[in-house]
Write a protein that holds these residues in place. Structure first.
Motif, PDB file in Angstrom:
ATOM      1  N   SER A   1      -7.397  -1.451  -0.421  1.00 56.60           N
ATOM      2  CA  SER A   1      -6.187  -0.764   0.051  1.00 56.60           C
ATOM      3  C   SER A   1      -6.440   0.723   0.227  1.00 56.60           C
ATOM      4  CB  SER A   1      -5.051  -0.960  -0.954  1.00 56.60           C
ATOM      5  OG  SER A   1      -4.712  -2.311  -1.031  1.00 56.60           O
TER       6      SER A   1
ATOM      7  N   ASP B   1      -0.319   0.176   8.043  1.00 52.16           N
ATOM      8  CA  ASP B   1      -0.630   0.400   6.626  1.00 52.16           C
ATOM      9  C   ASP B   1      -1.935  -0.217   6.167  1.00 52.16           C
ATOM     10  OD1 ASP B   1       1.736   1.817   6.432  1.00 52.16           O
ATOM     11  OD2 ASP B   1       2.869   0.096   5.693  1.00 52.16           O
TER      12      ASP B   1
ATOM     13  N   ARG C   1       2.416  -5.558   7.484  1.00 51.66           N
ATOM     14  CA  ARG C   1       3.627  -5.083   8.175  1.00 51.66           C
ATOM     15  C   ARG C   1       4.073  -6.123   9.190  1.00 51.66           C
ATOM     16  NH1 ARG C   1       4.047   0.842   9.471  1.00 51.66           N
ATOM     17  NH2 ARG C   1       6.178   0.214   9.890  1.00 51.66           N
TER      18      ARG C   1
END
Length: 131
Positions: free
Chosen positions: A14, A58, A82
């Protein structure tokens, strides 16, 4: 071909930009046996999908690649988190701008592409002809 009938996955941490050079090397390992044109097209298309997910959705959750049994295509799938943000092709007003060509390239390179959504994720996928 290395991935015939199976899907191979590359997972991303991430908040980090996709390591595109490493991903291209991974693709070459996974798709051993496809022709040079198919490999180049797969690398370019995958880079575009990963960049779009990183910049607009993202980040990338996972990349999958396969050569489905009985079909002459490479299938690339890129997941992000998303699901409500659908990719859309933008008309370029400034031809000198470095942005806005990603989906046009996906459309030009792939035989077909699309978007699947689920609870908390979206998968943008495309199929590249094996030449």
């Amino acid at each position: 071909m290395g991935t015939t009938g199976t899907r191979q996955a590359y997972e991303f941490p991430s908040g980090v930009a996709p390591p595109l050079g490493q991903v291209r090397a991974w693709l070459r390992d996974q798709l051993d046996g496809v022709g040079r044109t198919t490999m180049a097209d797969t690398e370019l298309l995958t880079t575009e999908l990963l960049t779009n997910a990183h910049e607009h959705a993202d980040g990338v959750a996972e990349l999958r690649v396969s050569v489905p049994s009985g079909r002459d295509v490479v299938r690339v799938e890129v997941d992000d988190r998303r699901p409500r943000l659908k990719p859309r092709r933008v008309t370029k007003n400034d031809p000198a701008s470095p942005h806005g060509r990603g989906l046009a390239l996906v459309e030009a390179i792939s035989t077909t592409w699309g978007v699947d959504t689920g609870a908390g994720y979206k998968t943008v996928w495309a199929e590249i002809p094996v030449l």
